[in-house]
Design an enzyme around this catalytic site. Structure first.
Site, PDB file in Angstrom:
ATOM      1  N   HIS A  25      -2.174   4.407   4.720  1.00  0.00           N
ATOM      2  CA  HIS A  25      -2.212   3.285   5.660  1.00  0.00           C
ATOM      3  C   HIS A  25      -2.907   3.689   6.960  1.00  0.00           C
ATOM      4  O   HIS A  25      -2.414   4.543   7.693  1.00  0.00           O
ATOM      5  CB  HIS A  25      -0.797   2.785   5.951  1.00  0.00           C
ATOM      6  CG  HIS A  25      -0.101   2.247   4.749  1.00  0.00           C
ATOM      7  ND1 HIS A  25       0.829   2.970   4.039  1.00  0.00           N
ATOM      8  CD2 HIS A  25      -0.231   1.056   4.117  1.00  0.00           C
ATOM      9  CE1 HIS A  25       1.259   2.235   3.032  1.00  0.00           C
ATOM     10  NE2 HIS A  25       0.631   1.079   3.047  1.00  0.00           N
ATOM     11  N   HIS A  32      -4.299  -1.165  -2.984  1.00  0.00           N
ATOM     12  CA  HIS A  32      -3.370  -0.434  -3.834  1.00  0.00           C
ATOM     13  C   HIS A  32      -2.309  -1.365  -4.398  1.00  0.00           C
ATOM     14  O   HIS A  32      -2.167  -2.511  -3.981  1.00  0.00           O
ATOM     15  CB  HIS A  32      -2.744   0.755  -3.096  1.00  0.00           C
ATOM     16  CG  HIS A  32      -2.025   0.399  -1.823  1.00  0.00           C
ATOM     17  ND1 HIS A  32      -2.677   0.185  -0.630  1.00  0.00           N
ATOM     18  CD2 HIS A  32      -0.711   0.232  -1.563  1.00  0.00           C
ATOM     19  CE1 HIS A  32      -1.800  -0.103   0.314  1.00  0.00           C
ATOM     20  NE2 HIS A  32      -0.593  -0.087  -0.240  1.00  0.00           N
ATOM     21  N   CYS A  67      10.557  -4.239  -0.878  1.00  0.00           N
ATOM     22  CA  CYS A  67       9.152  -3.999  -1.226  1.00  0.00           C
ATOM     23  C   CYS A  67       9.016  -2.545  -1.671  1.00  0.00           C
ATOM     24  O   CYS A  67       9.861  -1.710  -1.368  1.00  0.00           O
ATOM     25  CB  CYS A  67       8.233  -4.223  -0.031  1.00  0.00           C
ATOM     26  SG  CYS A  67       8.238  -5.891   0.619  1.00  0.00           S
ATOM     27  N   HIS A  69       6.304   0.500  -4.136  1.00  0.00           N
ATOM     28  CA  HIS A  69       5.136   0.869  -4.928  1.00  0.00           C
ATOM     29  C   HIS A  69       5.594   1.514  -6.231  1.00  0.00           C
ATOM     30  O   HIS A  69       6.453   2.395  -6.201  1.00  0.00           O
ATOM     31  CB  HIS A  69       4.262   1.868  -4.166  1.00  0.00           C
ATOM     32  CG  HIS A  69       3.841   1.401  -2.817  1.00  0.00           C
ATOM     33  ND1 HIS A  69       4.618   1.594  -1.697  1.00  0.00           N
ATOM     34  CD2 HIS A  69       2.735   0.736  -2.414  1.00  0.00           C
ATOM     35  CE1 HIS A  69       3.994   1.066  -0.649  1.00  0.00           C
ATOM     36  NE2 HIS A  69       2.855   0.548  -1.051  1.00  0.00           N
ATOM     37  N   GLU A  87      16.783   1.293  -1.648  1.00  0.00           N
ATOM     38  CA  GLU A  87      16.740   0.654  -0.337  1.00  0.00           C
ATOM     39  C   GLU A  87      18.027  -0.078   0.006  1.00  0.00           C
ATOM     40  O   GLU A  87      18.468  -0.068   1.154  1.00  0.00           O
ATOM     41  CB  GLU A  87      15.574  -0.351  -0.261  1.00  0.00           C
ATOM     42  CG  GLU A  87      14.209   0.282  -0.216  1.00  0.00           C
ATOM     43  CD  GLU A  87      13.112  -0.729   0.074  1.00  0.00           C
ATOM     44  OE1 GLU A  87      13.416  -1.823   0.584  1.00  0.00           O
ATOM     45  OE2 GLU A  87      11.950  -0.415  -0.218  1.00  0.00           O
ATOM     46  N   TYR A 105      -2.723  -9.709  -0.638  1.00  0.00           N
ATOM     47  CA  TYR A 105      -2.880  -9.978   0.789  1.00  0.00           C
ATOM     48  C   TYR A 105      -3.474  -8.763   1.491  1.00  0.00           C
ATOM     49  O   TYR A 105      -3.458  -7.646   0.976  1.00  0.00           O
ATOM     50  CB  TYR A 105      -1.530 -10.336   1.432  1.00  0.00           C
ATOM     51  CG  TYR A 105      -0.643  -9.137   1.666  1.00  0.00           C
ATOM     52  CD1 TYR A 105      -0.549  -8.546   2.919  1.00  0.00           C
ATOM     53  CD2 TYR A 105       0.087  -8.571   0.616  1.00  0.00           C
ATOM     54  CE1 TYR A 105       0.242  -7.430   3.123  1.00  0.00           C
ATOM     55  CE2 TYR A 105       0.891  -7.457   0.825  1.00  0.00           C
ATOM     56  CZ  TYR A 105       0.951  -6.892   2.077  1.00  0.00           C
ATOM     57  OH  TYR A 105       1.730  -5.785   2.274  1.00  0.00           O
ATOM     58  N   GLU A 115      -2.559  -3.194   6.030  1.00  0.00           N
ATOM     59  CA  GLU A 115      -1.901  -3.202   4.724  1.00  0.00           C
ATOM     60  C   GLU A 115      -2.802  -3.983   3.788  1.00  0.00           C
ATOM     61  O   GLU A 115      -3.318  -5.038   4.165  1.00  0.00           O
ATOM     62  CB  GLU A 115      -0.520  -3.840   4.823  1.00  0.00           C
ATOM     63  CG  GLU A 115       0.317  -3.707   3.571  1.00  0.00           C
ATOM     64  CD  GLU A 115       0.626  -2.265   3.182  1.00  0.00           C
ATOM     65  OE1 GLU A 115      -0.239  -1.633   2.530  1.00  0.00           O
ATOM     66  OE2 GLU A 115       1.711  -1.774   3.499  1.00  0.00           O
ATOM     67  N   GLU A 117      -2.885  -4.900  -0.298  1.00  0.00           N
ATOM     68  CA  GLU A 117      -2.174  -4.734  -1.557  1.00  0.00           C
ATOM     69  C   GLU A 117      -2.391  -5.888  -2.536  1.00  0.00           C
ATOM     70  O   GLU A 117      -2.498  -7.043  -2.122  1.00  0.00           O
ATOM     71  CB  GLU A 117      -0.664  -4.627  -1.305  1.00  0.00           C
ATOM     72  CG  GLU A 117      -0.266  -3.424  -0.486  1.00  0.00           C
ATOM     73  CD  GLU A 117       1.229  -3.365  -0.224  1.00  0.00           C
ATOM     74  OE1 GLU A 117       1.720  -2.251   0.049  1.00  0.00           O
ATOM     75  OE2 GLU A 117       1.905  -4.408  -0.281  1.00  0.00           O
ATOM     76  N   TRP A 162       3.138 -10.623   4.851  1.00  0.00           N
ATOM     77  CA  TRP A 162       3.175 -10.846   3.408  1.00  0.00           C
ATOM     78  C   TRP A 162       4.276 -11.827   3.035  1.00  0.00           C
ATOM     79  O   TRP A 162       4.096 -12.667   2.165  1.00  0.00           O
ATOM     80  CB  TRP A 162       3.309  -9.529   2.648  1.00  0.00           C
ATOM     81  CG  TRP A 162       4.541  -8.738   2.923  1.00  0.00           C
ATOM     82  CD1 TRP A 162       5.754  -8.838   2.299  1.00  0.00           C
ATOM     83  CD2 TRP A 162       4.689  -7.718   3.917  1.00  0.00           C
ATOM     84  NE1 TRP A 162       6.648  -7.950   2.838  1.00  0.00           N
ATOM     85  CE2 TRP A 162       6.025  -7.246   3.825  1.00  0.00           C
ATOM     86  CE3 TRP A 162       3.831  -7.148   4.853  1.00  0.00           C
ATOM     87  CZ2 TRP A 162       6.513  -6.236   4.653  1.00  0.00           C
ATOM     88  CZ3 TRP A 162       4.316  -6.147   5.675  1.00  0.00           C
ATOM     89  CH2 TRP A 162       5.642  -5.706   5.576  1.00  0.00           C
TER      90      TRP A 162
END
Length: 196
Positions: A25, A32, A67, A69, A87, A105, A115, A117, A162
């Site tokens: 970032h 990604h 959120c 990855h 989380e 976005y 960002e 993604e 987002w």
């Protein structure tokens, strides 16, 4: 691949490599793969979270439930379940449903960090309270979906960029999030379809 790497994508959503998450970032963040999840209780209340102040991107900002990855060899739905546990301490979630398989976005923070993604959106239902990891989540609250969506759409509630864009699309699926239509896995980016 370790947990601190992300999957890099081309414009069609094909995997073209990996990069360390800690360094991906910046002002020219490469495209990604990520995901977002909206967690609801059985009364269709959304679990809204405030990102921890130590987060690299959008610290302290209110956003959707979770959120993250996926890892290189991890099915994207498994990645969602993993992050819900890491989380939010949610080890048992109801059916995980794909809602927006094509969401994408790009957003820029005030300091210029970007960002960027392709970020399929999922939903899940729980009947337990979260126990958030303070390194990830600063606060949480439950809000009726229609109240939350209405306040995002009319601009009275400030959320992550987002989340604002996702709410616009999710609102089009209907007023009851527990009966939204399922997205098709064939519409996921190729890099996400390969790991399902």
């Amino acid at each position: 691949m370790t947990a601190d790497q992300v999957i890099l994508l081309d414009e069609e959503g094909n995997r073209i490599g990996v990069h360390a998450k800690a360094h991906v970032h910046h002002r020219n963040t490469p495209l990604h793969l990520a995901f977002s999840c909206y967690v609801f209780d059985t009364n269709a209340r959304l679990l809204l979270t405030r990102r921890a102040l130590t987060k690299q991107t959008w610290p302290g900002v209110w956003t959707n439930s979770c959120c993250g990855h996926p890892l290189a060899d991890e099915p994207i739905d498994d990645a969602v379940v993993r992050r819900l546990k890491d989380e939010l301490g949610l080890a048992a979630v109801g059916p995980l449903e794909l809602r927006l398989p094509r969401f994408r976005y790009r957003a820029t923070m005030a300091d210029g960090v970007v960002e960027n993604e392709i970020c399929p959106v999922f939903s899940a239902t729980v009947d337990t309270q979260p126990t958030p990891n303070p390194a990830e989540v600063g606060e949480f609250l439950w809000l009726p979906w229609q109240d939350f969506a209405g306040s995002v759409l009319d601009g009275t509630r400030d959320v992550s960029p987002w989340c604002r864009l996702q709410v616009t699309e999710l609102d089009g699926l209907g007023p009851d999030p527990l009966s939204w239509p399922r997205g098709h896995t064939a519409d996921l980016p190729p890099a996400a379809r390969l790991t399902l």
